[in-house]
Design a protein around this motif. Structure first.
Motif, mmCIF file in Angstrom:
data_model
loop_
_atom_site.group_PDB
_atom_site.id
_atom_site.type_symbol
_atom_site.label_atom_id
_atom_site.label_comp_id
_atom_site.label_asym_id
_atom_site.label_seq_id
_atom_site.Cartn_x
_atom_site.Cartn_y
_atom_site.Cartn_z
ATOM 1 N N SER A 1 21.994 47.171 46.532
ATOM 2 C CA SER A 1 22.884 48.305 47.180
ATOM 3 C C SER A 1 24.295 48.801 46.576
ATOM 4 N N LEU A 2 25.193 47.416 46.345
ATOM 5 C CA LEU A 2 26.513 47.767 44.911
ATOM 6 C C LEU A 2 25.792 47.869 43.448
ATOM 7 N N PHE A 3 24.891 46.729 43.259
ATOM 8 C CA PHE A 3 24.558 46.904 41.918
ATOM 9 C C PHE A 3 23.465 47.767 41.233
ATOM 10 N N ALA A 4 23.357 48.854 42.256
ATOM 11 C CA ALA A 4 22.846 50.275 42.154
ATOM 12 C C ALA A 4 24.135 51.578 41.983
ATOM 13 N N LEU A 5 25.330 51.229 42.501
ATOM 14 C CA LEU A 5 26.046 52.205 41.332
ATOM 15 C C LEU A 5 25.631 52.490 40.334
ATOM 16 N N PRO A 6 26.933 53.367 39.767
ATOM 17 C CA PRO A 6 26.763 52.998 38.186
ATOM 18 C C PRO A 6 27.643 52.498 37.779
ATOM 19 N N ASP A 7 27.903 52.516 36.560
ATOM 20 C CA ASP A 7 28.212 50.680 35.932
ATOM 21 C C ASP A 7 29.915 51.929 35.879
ATOM 22 N N ASN A 8 30.731 50.626 35.633
ATOM 23 C CA ASN A 8 32.216 51.532 34.946
ATOM 24 C C ASN A 8 31.785 51.820 34.258
ATOM 25 N N PRO A 9 32.953 53.278 33.995
ATOM 26 C CA PRO A 9 32.902 54.273 32.226
ATOM 27 C C PRO A 9 33.618 53.545 31.478
ATOM 28 N N ASP A 10 34.261 52.772 31.992
ATOM 29 C CA ASP A 10 35.181 52.396 30.585
ATOM 30 C C ASP A 10 34.659 51.005 30.204
ATOM 31 N N ALA A 11 34.397 51.026 28.862
ATOM 32 C CA ALA A 11 34.855 49.835 28.118
ATOM 33 C C ALA A 11 36.099 48.869 28.183
ATOM 34 N N VAL A 12 36.188 47.455 28.362
ATOM 35 C CA VAL A 12 36.667 46.849 28.163
ATOM 36 C C VAL A 12 36.887 45.854 26.618
ATOM 37 N N THR A 13 38.225 46.536 26.565
ATOM 38 C CA THR A 13 38.778 46.001 25.511
ATOM 39 C C THR A 13 39.604 45.342 25.014
ATOM 40 N N ALA A 14 40.394 44.835 26.229
ATOM 41 C CA ALA A 14 41.348 43.532 25.933
ATOM 42 C C ALA A 14 40.561 42.693 25.647
ATOM 43 N N PRO A 15 40.957 41.016 25.520
ATOM 44 C CA PRO A 15 40.636 40.110 25.325
ATOM 45 C C PRO A 15 40.018 39.451 26.191
ATOM 46 N N ALA A 16 38.947 39.073 26.093
ATOM 47 C CA ALA A 16 37.979 38.401 27.376
ATOM 48 C C ALA A 16 38.891 37.066 28.052
ATOM 49 N N THR A 17 39.985 35.922 27.541
ATOM 50 C CA THR A 17 40.921 35.703 27.663
ATOM 51 C C THR A 17 41.345 36.091 28.901
ATOM 52 N N LEU A 18 42.437 37.523 28.391
ATOM 53 C CA LEU A 18 43.042 37.342 29.508
ATOM 54 C C LEU A 18 42.737 38.040 30.522
ATOM 55 N N VAL A 19 41.278 38.933 30.642
ATOM 56 C CA VAL A 19 40.863 39.894 31.513
ATOM 57 C C VAL A 19 40.224 38.533 32.319
ATOM 58 N N TRP A 20 39.582 37.508 31.812
ATOM 59 C CA TRP A 20 39.079 36.445 32.865
ATOM 60 C C TRP A 20 40.685 36.216 33.823
ATOM 61 N N ASP A 21 41.729 35.686 33.086
ATOM 62 C CA ASP A 21 42.757 35.410 34.189
ATOM 63 C C ASP A 21 42.984 36.139 34.935
ATOM 64 N N PHE A 22 43.262 37.427 34.194
ATOM 65 C CA PHE A 22 43.789 38.443 35.194
ATOM 66 C C PHE A 22 43.086 38.661 36.442
ATOM 67 N N ARG A 23 41.882 38.856 36.314
ATOM 68 C CA ARG A 23 40.977 38.632 37.469
ATOM 69 C C ARG A 23 40.771 37.686 38.835
ATOM 70 N N VAL A 24 41.383 36.360 37.760
ATOM 71 C CA VAL A 24 41.034 34.881 38.518
ATOM 72 C C VAL A 24 42.387 35.288 39.400
ATOM 73 N N LEU A 25 43.457 35.785 39.215
ATOM 74 C CA LEU A 25 44.446 35.551 39.638
ATOM 75 C C LEU A 25 44.498 36.882 40.438
ATOM 76 N N SER A 26 43.612 37.408 40.981
ATOM 77 C CA SER A 26 43.731 38.634 41.611
ATOM 78 C C SER A 26 43.329 37.883 42.578
ATOM 79 N N ALA A 27 42.021 37.186 42.306
ATOM 80 C CA ALA A 27 41.238 37.068 43.226
ATOM 81 C C ALA A 27 41.982 35.469 44.306
ATOM 82 N N ALA A 28 42.378 35.222 43.380
ATOM 83 C CA ALA A 28 43.982 34.420 44.571
ATOM 84 C C ALA A 28 44.852 34.351 45.641
ATOM 85 N N SER A 29 45.015 36.349 44.731
ATOM 86 C CA SER A 29 46.211 36.662 45.456
ATOM 87 C C SER A 29 45.513 37.632 46.195
ATOM 88 N N MET A 30 44.596 37.919 46.423
ATOM 89 C CA MET A 30 44.153 38.499 47.597
ATOM 90 C C MET A 30 43.512 37.736 48.709
#
Length: 250
Positions: A186-215
């Motif tokens: 059901s979640l993946f039936a929701l619309p995609d994020n409308p904004d392209a991710v232009t930041a470097p992949a490594t930075l995005v990955w680091d940010f997401r991992v740290l966000s998950a660890a923080s939560m």
């Protein structure tokens, strides 16, 4: 009997402490990643001809301090909501098994409120997202949280119903798994994020991992703190009866 007021105090204290731990983790490890993202966004704006980035209202050092304050307040507010839900679920026997109940409720909350929505809409660093699409993104995120919470509640009710009717553990676990998988679909039936991710992949990955660890630290700290405080309160309630028990003579 445990009063609602004592549960709220327990939740506020445990949530505030968990927020401090989570905020400290973010301040030490996630903020350097945010600083990189902010510098990249400023450089991208200058390169695009938009001119130098606007001056910040608050310096980054002030924002870092504000992060800790916001984390503590967020944790305390989450702890209050946690205590209210705990009181509702266990109103018939609020004093039983505080450790197990705290861990179970926090695990369910983490899964429904954060983990399932995160799998559909993972966190992005600053600079990702057009201000014009913020309403669309907020509505999609709220819809994802609603689906996650409904899935967790439904899984809990189905598991309890099957247990009451003597169904074996494998059947109960398969039923819960099926509900979670249906929620993901059901979640993946929701619309995609409308904004392209232009930041470097490594930075995005680091940010997401740290966000998950923080939560994870926030919810885990809340579970542990609330459970330990509950066990301490239970020992305090039983101690007077032990001290006043008559001593056998002869």
């Amino acid at each position: 009997m445990t009063s609602l007021l004592s549960l709220l105090g327990r939740g506020t204290l445990a949530g505030g402490a968990a927020g401090l731990v989570s905020g400290g983790f973010s301040w030490l490890l996630a903020e350097p990643v945010l600083d990189r993202a902010v510098r990249l966004e400023a450089a991208r704006e200058e390169a695009s001809g938009a001119g130098p980035a606007a001056a910040e209202v608050f310096s980054r050092s002030t924002q870092h301090a504000g992060l800790l304050v916001a984390a503590v307040l967020t944790g305390a507010a989450l702890g209050v909501l946690f205590a209210v839900v705990y009181a509702i679920l266990h109103r018939r026997d609020p004093d039983g098994a505080p450790w197990r109940r705290s861990l179970t409720l926090a695990g369910a909350g983490f899964t429904g409120v954060w983990l399932l929505p995160f799998l559909r809409y993972p966190a992005n660093p600053p600079g990702v997202g057009d201000p014009g699409t913020i309403d669309t993104r907020v509505n999609a995120w709220l819809a994802a949280i609603a689906i996650g919470v409904i899935a967790v509640v439904l899984a809990w009710r189905v598991h309890g119903w099957l247990a009451e009717h003597g169904r074996p553990a494998p059947l109960r676990q398969l039923a819960v798994t099926a509900i979670v998988l249906a929620a993901l679909a059901s979640l993946f039936a929701l619309p995609d994020n409308p904004d392209a991710v232009t930041a470097p992949a490594t930075l995005v990955w680091d940010f997401r991992v740290l966000s998950a660890a923080s939560m994870g630290l926030l919810w885990g700290g809340l579970a542990v703190g609330f459970g330990l405080l509950g066990m301490r309160a239970a020992r305090a309630r039983t101690a007077p009866s032990v001290r006043t028990a008559p001593v056998p003579v002869g």
